[in-house]
Scaffold this motif. Structure first.
Motif, PDB file in Angstrom:
ATOM      1  N   PRO A 149       8.600  15.766  -1.339  1.00 28.85           N
ATOM      2  CA  PRO A 149       8.480  15.565  -2.785  1.00 28.85           C
ATOM      3  C   PRO A 149       7.488  14.419  -3.019  1.00 28.85           C
ATOM      4  O   PRO A 149       7.405  13.497  -2.197  1.00 28.85           O
ATOM      5  N   LEU A 150       6.750  14.460  -4.109  1.00 34.98           N
ATOM      6  CA  LEU A 150       5.729  13.445  -4.349  1.00 34.98           C
ATOM      7  C   LEU A 150       6.084  12.455  -5.456  1.00 34.98           C
ATOM      8  O   LEU A 150       5.266  11.603  -5.803  1.00 34.98           O
ATOM      9  N   ALA A 151       7.300  12.546  -5.992  1.00 35.65           N
ATOM     10  CA  ALA A 151       7.722  11.557  -6.986  1.00 35.65           C
ATOM     11  C   ALA A 151       7.708  10.180  -6.333  1.00 35.65           C
ATOM     12  O   ALA A 151       8.341   9.970  -5.300  1.00 35.65           O
ATOM     13  N   GLY A 152       6.946   9.264  -6.883  1.00 37.24           N
ATOM     14  CA  GLY A 152       6.845   7.911  -6.342  1.00 37.24           C
ATOM     15  C   GLY A 152       5.703   7.708  -5.366  1.00 37.24           C
ATOM     16  O   GLY A 152       5.398   6.578  -4.999  1.00 37.24           O
ATOM     17  N   ALA A 153       5.056   8.781  -4.926  1.00 38.98           N
ATOM     18  CA  ALA A 153       3.979   8.650  -3.935  1.00 38.98           C
ATOM     19  C   ALA A 153       2.821   7.805  -4.456  1.00 38.98           C
ATOM     20  O   ALA A 153       2.330   6.917  -3.749  1.00 38.98           O
ATOM     21  N   ALA A 154       2.391   8.052  -5.682  1.00 49.73           N
ATOM     22  CA  ALA A 154       1.262   7.294  -6.239  1.00 49.73           C
ATOM     23  C   ALA A 154       1.592   5.809  -6.327  1.00 49.73           C
ATOM     24  O   ALA A 154       0.770   4.953  -5.962  1.00 49.73           O
ATOM     25  N   SER A 155       2.797   5.490  -6.765  1.00 49.62           N
ATOM     26  CA  SER A 155       3.207   4.081  -6.865  1.00 49.62           C
ATOM     27  C   SER A 155       3.273   3.432  -5.491  1.00 49.62           C
ATOM     28  O   SER A 155       2.860   2.280  -5.312  1.00 49.62           O
ATOM     29  N   ALA A 156       3.796   4.147  -4.501  1.00 48.85           N
ATOM     30  CA  ALA A 156       3.874   3.611  -3.138  1.00 48.85           C
ATOM     31  C   ALA A 156       2.473   3.406  -2.561  1.00 48.85           C
ATOM     32  O   ALA A 156       2.209   2.382  -1.911  1.00 48.85           O
ATOM     33  N   MET A 157       1.559   4.354  -2.797  1.00 55.14           N
ATOM     34  CA  MET A 157       0.179   4.194  -2.317  1.00 55.14           C
ATOM     35  C   MET A 157      -0.480   2.985  -2.973  1.00 55.14           C
ATOM     36  O   MET A 157      -1.168   2.205  -2.307  1.00 55.14           O
ATOM     37  N   ASP A 158      -0.258   2.819  -4.281  1.00 60.63           N
ATOM     38  CA  ASP A 158      -0.826   1.673  -4.991  1.00 60.63           C
ATOM     39  C   ASP A 158      -0.244   0.362  -4.481  1.00 60.63           C
ATOM     40  O   ASP A 158      -0.968  -0.622  -4.287  1.00 60.63           O
ATOM     41  N   ALA A 159       1.070   0.324  -4.245  1.00 62.02           N
ATOM     42  CA  ALA A 159       1.711  -0.888  -3.725  1.00 62.02           C
ATOM     43  C   ALA A 159       1.152  -1.244  -2.350  1.00 62.02           C
ATOM     44  O   ALA A 159       0.911  -2.420  -2.052  1.00 62.02           O
TER      45      ALA A 159
END
Length: 168
Positions: A149-159
């Motif tokens: 699942p990709l929910a949260g993936a963008a935020s984790a990549m940014d972090a």
């Protein structure tokens, strides 16, 4: 309501982070949905990581997807998949993410994009898709897939990117 498939990857990430933290001095940058972000200042590197959805099928490895940044190598947002099975020699490895279908390269139990263009396309698609699935054939001949699942993936990549911004 929290779904069971959400709790299992978070629990696995937490356990992985706790063990890895004690062994390698990695720092948690946060958990975002089923994704976590970590920094290892000793290397230095930062990465976003998620475990694949659970499965009752046979697995040779615990599958995960990771997006890593190594500031000293000028490598940023490098996609890597650890798949659940050993790959058959010469198998076609395909990632389906949103409307994209991207052929990967790999060996053993690992897969990654063939080039920087495909890597960038995967990173861009991860920011808007809801899930991604890798399909391949295992060394015993059967087809298999791993889904994230990709929910949260963008935020984790940014972090992870921010976490490595000051590491040189």
């Amino acid at each position: 309501m929290i779904k069971r498939w959400t709790i299992l990857p978070i629990a696995a990430l937490s356990a992985l982070a706790a063990f890895a933290g004690a062994a390698q001095a990695r720092e948690s940058l946060g958990l975002y949905g089923t994704w976590g972000a970590f920094r290892d200042p000793l290397v230095p590197r930062c990465y976003a990581i998620a475990m694949a959805l659970p499965s009752t099928l046979r697995r040779d490895y615990q599958p995960y997807a990771a997006i890593g940044t190594w500031p000293k190598r000028a490598a940023r947002n490098q996609v890597h998949f650890r798949l659940s099975r050993k790959l058959a020699e010469g198998t076609k490895i395909v990632l389906r993410i949103g409307r994209e279908r991207i052929e990967l390269t790999g060996g053993g139990g690992d897969a990654w994009p063939k080039d920087d263009h495909d890597n960038a396309a995967i990173i861009a698609a991860m920011r808007s898709a809801t899930r991604m699935t890798v399909y391949a054939r295992g060394e015993t001949g059967g087809r298999f897939s791993n889904t994230w699942p990709l929910a949260g993936a963008a935020s984790a990549m940014d972090a992870a990117a921010i976490g490595c911004a000051q590491l040189r």
